[in-house]
Design an enzyme around this catalytic site. Sequence first.
Site, mmCIF file in Angstrom:
data_model
loop_
_atom_site.group_PDB
_atom_site.id
_atom_site.type_symbol
_atom_site.label_atom_id
_atom_site.label_comp_id
_atom_site.label_asym_id
_atom_site.label_seq_id
_atom_site.Cartn_x
_atom_site.Cartn_y
_atom_site.Cartn_z
ATOM 1 N N HIS A 141 -6.741 2.324 9.439
ATOM 2 C CA HIS A 141 -5.560 3.066 8.997
ATOM 3 C C HIS A 141 -4.874 2.380 7.828
ATOM 4 C CE1 HIS A 141 -1.226 4.102 9.216
ATOM 5 N NE2 HIS A 141 -1.710 5.321 9.384
ATOM 6 N N MET A 189 -2.356 13.548 12.117
ATOM 7 C CA MET A 189 -2.209 14.532 13.181
ATOM 8 C C MET A 189 -3.180 14.255 14.301
ATOM 9 S SD MET A 189 -1.361 17.614 10.739
ATOM 10 C CE MET A 189 -1.719 18.727 12.054
ATOM 11 N N ARG A 238 -15.164 15.202 3.400
ATOM 12 C CA ARG A 238 -14.035 15.599 2.549
ATOM 13 C C ARG A 238 -14.112 14.778 1.273
ATOM 14 N NH1 ARG A 238 -9.972 12.929 6.796
ATOM 15 N NH2 ARG A 238 -10.576 10.784 6.501
ATOM 16 N N ARG A 279 -9.633 19.376 17.427
ATOM 17 C CA ARG A 279 -9.295 18.582 16.247
ATOM 18 C C ARG A 279 -8.351 19.328 15.321
ATOM 19 N NH1 ARG A 279 -14.976 17.284 13.540
ATOM 20 N NH2 ARG A 279 -13.834 15.468 12.755
ATOM 21 N N TYR A 286 5.924 15.034 -30.582
ATOM 22 C CA TYR A 286 5.605 13.835 -29.805
ATOM 23 C C TYR A 286 6.563 13.655 -28.634
ATOM 24 C CZ TYR A 286 9.572 11.480 -32.045
ATOM 25 O OH TYR A 286 10.829 11.134 -32.465
ATOM 26 N N ASN A 316 18.231 11.229 -22.045
ATOM 27 C CA ASN A 316 19.087 10.572 -21.044
ATOM 28 C C ASN A 316 20.547 10.957 -21.253
ATOM 29 O OD1 ASN A 316 16.745 9.315 -20.335
ATOM 30 N ND2 ASN A 316 17.291 7.321 -21.178
ATOM 31 N N SER A 318 15.206 13.732 -32.733
ATOM 32 C CA SER A 318 14.622 13.112 -31.552
ATOM 33 C C SER A 318 15.590 13.358 -30.406
ATOM 34 C CB SER A 318 14.429 11.617 -31.796
ATOM 35 O OG SER A 318 14.077 11.000 -30.590
ATOM 36 N N LYS A 368 -10.840 20.484 7.213
ATOM 37 C CA LYS A 368 -11.907 20.031 8.104
ATOM 38 C C LYS A 368 -12.779 21.216 8.502
ATOM 39 C CE LYS A 368 -10.489 16.721 10.850
ATOM 40 N NZ LYS A 368 -9.548 16.325 11.923
ATOM 41 N N CYS A 412 12.727 11.171 -26.986
ATOM 42 C CA CYS A 412 12.746 9.802 -26.494
ATOM 43 C C CYS A 412 13.637 9.822 -25.266
ATOM 44 C CB CYS A 412 13.229 8.826 -27.553
ATOM 45 S SG CYS A 412 14.912 9.066 -28.070
ATOM 46 N N GLY A 458 -5.392 10.730 9.657
ATOM 47 C CA GLY A 458 -4.759 10.040 10.766
ATOM 48 C C GLY A 458 -3.351 10.503 11.106
HETATM 49 P P1 ADP Z 1 -8.967 12.601 12.058
HETATM 50 O O1 ADP Z 1 -8.552 13.765 11.254
HETATM 51 O O2 ADP Z 1 -7.855 11.745 12.518
HETATM 52 O O3 ADP Z 1 -10.104 11.862 11.428
HETATM 53 P P2 ADP Z 1 -10.921 13.894 13.713
HETATM 54 O O4 ADP Z 1 -10.672 15.262 14.202
HETATM 55 O O5 ADP Z 1 -11.817 13.792 12.535
HETATM 56 O O6 ADP Z 1 -9.532 13.199 13.429
HETATM 57 O O7 ADP Z 1 -11.518 13.104 14.937
HETATM 58 C C1 ADP Z 1 -11.302 11.747 15.269
HETATM 59 C C2 ADP Z 1 -12.618 11.039 15.552
HETATM 60 O O8 ADP Z 1 -13.356 11.694 16.576
HETATM 61 C C3 ADP Z 1 -13.525 11.021 14.343
HETATM 62 O O9 ADP Z 1 -14.147 9.785 14.240
HETATM 63 C C4 ADP Z 1 -14.536 12.084 14.641
HETATM 64 O O10 ADP Z 1 -15.762 11.837 14.002
HETATM 65 C C5 ADP Z 1 -14.653 12.030 16.137
HETATM 66 N N1 ADP Z 1 -15.039 13.350 16.665
HETATM 67 C C6 ADP Z 1 -14.398 14.511 16.470
HETATM 68 N N2 ADP Z 1 -15.048 15.542 17.030
HETATM 69 C C7 ADP Z 1 -16.131 15.013 17.628
HETATM 70 C C8 ADP Z 1 -17.225 15.573 18.365
HETATM 71 N N3 ADP Z 1 -17.304 16.877 18.593
HETATM 72 N N4 ADP Z 1 -18.152 14.735 18.823
HETATM 73 C C9 ADP Z 1 -18.065 13.398 18.578
HETATM 74 N N5 ADP Z 1 -17.088 12.808 17.894
HETATM 75 C C10 ADP Z 1 -16.114 13.608 17.404
HETATM 76 MG MG MG Z 2 -11.632 12.665 10.735
#
Ligand code: ADP
Ligand code: MG
Length: 881
Positions: free
Chosen positions: A454, A103, A336, A92, A850, A767, A763, A22, A830, A101
Amino acid sequence: MKKLVYQFHEGRKEMKLLLGGKGANLSEMTNIGLPVPPGFIISTDACKLYNEQSSRLSNELFTEVLTHMTQLEKKTGKQFGSAKNPLLVSVRSGAPISMPGMMDTILNLGLNDRAVQGLIQLTNDARSSLDSYRRFIQMFGDVVFGIPSQLFEDTLSLIKKKKGYLLDTELTPEDLENLILHYQSIYLKETRRSFPQEPKQQLKLAIQAVFDSWMNPRAVIYRRLHEINSNFGTAVNIQAMVFGNTGKTSGTGIAFTRNPSTGEKAIFGEFLWNAQGEDVVSGIRTPEKIDKLKEQMPNVYKKLISTCEQLENHYNDMQDIEFTIEKGNLFILQTRNGKRTAKAAIQIATDLVHEGKISKDEAIMRIKPKELNQLLHPTFDPEALANGKVIASGLPASPGARSGKIYFEASQAVTRAEHGTKVILVRNETSPEDIEGMAKSEAILTAHGGMTSHAAVVARGMGKCCVAGCSEIIIDEAAKEMITANGLKLHEGDVISLDGTTGKVYLDEIKQTKAEISAAFHQLMEWGNQRKKLNIYVNADTPNDLDTALHFGAEGVGLCRTEHMFFHEDRLPYVRQMIMATSTTNRKKALAHLKSMQKEDFSQLFRIASGRPITIRLLDPPLHEFLPKDPKDIANLAKEMGLTTLEINAHLNGLTEVNPMLGHRGCRLAITYPEIYMMQTEAIIESAIAVSSESFPVQPEIMIPLIATKKELSLITADIQETAKNRLERTSITIPFKIGTMIETPRACITADKIATEAQFFSFGTNDLTQLTFGFSRDDASKFLPDYEQKEIFVNDPFTTIDQEGVGGLIEMAIIKGKITNPKLKMGICGEHGGDPASIHFFHKLGLHYVSCSPYRVPIARLAAAQAALMDQTQTTLQES
Ligand code: ADP
Ligand code: MG
Ligand code: MG
């Protein structure tokens, strides 16, 4: 002191290991001039130090962080904790490899009773400011102290109910002030501390919590499932907040630059008005399609589209982008490489080649061979589907076609699946705690959430079928039942079918058909063919298997097990008579019946293979599997053979083996009863002659199993040569057949130089070779292999991925020795390992001709072989340069 904190402008996209995915991408986007709210990154090195110092944040680090906070204050012109002009940040997490999602993240940090008043003045919006504060208390409480979010949600629901509101947005500033007091008292009750008013204190606790979240159970399970190294640690991103919850011209959303399910080249996204980021992902509110944005804010939409294009071109791959609009201004908060289905991955990779953005080799390397599994598997039979009863319809979140029994709890899904039940996990929405249940289920159905919820994101990552946001059903998780719009009530254990491509839900099981394969798939495979060195053969015993495999690009048959052909009901009596015969004459009588049947089998396979080599393994029967156990069958057999049941039983006793796996099997049987392999040779040569005269070319390769000594092989080969010569003398047709052996005993490997003088091919039966090298059987190993893996004696199950050191060492020795005495020896694999990508890399390095694997793994093996060749190439060029 070592630098541990980096401003966004100091980073680059290549610095993922240090800054997390990130952070590295926020840096990159800042540097290419995109509207990213300013911020800084605490590196993964700091996380490692934190873990080494038994989870304590050092003063040095925190001082460094505060220096950067001061700079952030300057940049934004706001002050941390100010009552007039407060700076708010998000804290973050961001690991080097994306774990969506898994962490923790905290938004709106810096708010307190004073600062919220400042925010109200600043934004002139009491509702959204107070809303941000109450969200912050909840998130902070949850992430830092593990206070169940439900406690906060319940209070919210209660207030809404009292006031008769449906939506959160109906809450007035007074309601929100009241709610905040409630939230603070929940916090006090749960933590026995009052909610921290000092922003620096908040920041410190939040950073620690993010570091700690690297080791939380769901992150640990996710890493295990995706084979991600646990030593990386996470970075922490501190970023100035922007607000998507400030009214009608604000909102937040997610955009994929191409469709993550199909790969289609079109922006695909979802959007929520007047909301903050986490609302989209959590699936609590069902978002709108991104096109809505086009209608209502065409300029912002245009800007978003051009940003998407810019990012995709910059990264040369499909991007998954988080954005927020604050009062008409677009901000990009994350990019990403987007998670995608195998189908989409192939479509996108080949499209990018055609668009001139990546090379063919790069496209080949981008697909994970194991992911192809998703594609190759059956879909619902169209006719059965047309007759199926649709009971509900939701979003087609992740493709696939699956039937199974419904369960409403992840933990139950796990236990049921472990007992062999095909499970469909049904939830209102999934959360990261459900991850293991999702992994073990066939498919997932949720009532809430969108295409980027999710459930949807995780299912696509796992290659699982998923129907999400099926809002027309009511799920009562506690009562373990769901009710459809028509009032149909289904209980735990009832069977439904999900179509992840259409989003439809059906009652009962639905018949399936062969997979449909796209043009892009064939294209990619074709590119791979130009690179790979290994040929890919198939293990196939039936016309149907061979057909499937040729469709998938098999180049020959590496193993046709003739005993499987003997299992048919109409053949079993003759097989039994053959085994139980008391004289050679009687045995030959039974064999004569089997021969005509085998001839038919072989003819069919030769025709389908149309000239490709077919390796036919002569009989290697687990005798006990063929013998009758049922008194009725025993009586029948007695009648057929003109014996008494007493005599049959006595005979059966005589055949009982203490250890059938090490018993009278394979070539040992032919040493005792040479007429069996002679019959099979006759059947092979006669059918080869017949098919050849229909002007189909044929290439039989006759393979003798379980050889341990040269003498066994030379005796049996002599019989086969003699028999074949005999048949061929009667015709003018020549059949280019080979005689070779399986190498599946350690002794055969060690004496391969001697054995090779009698064989035209080897061959490796990996296994049996694995069983015999370790000295344990595959069928019993399940009792202790988990302990071996847990204690890291084995990194992998040696029956799945070849043990390079031991079994691999024997194979390598046999190859070297075999080539010394017989340089023309053809050699292949095989056995299960022939379809395992990691093993294929090893077999490529050994220079085999092969590998042979089951039909559905043929494409996986083709791709893995191409990747092995490409990696080899880059290694050699590296060495050369
Ligand atoms: P995850 O890795 O679970 O996506 P994020 O760190 O990306 O967690 O953040 C969770 C949510 O909060 C995301 O939708 C992100 O866009 C939003 N978010 C994170 N930082 C900011 C910020 N500085 N301002 C507004 N929204 C934010
Ligand atoms: Mg995110
Ligand atoms: Mg074997």
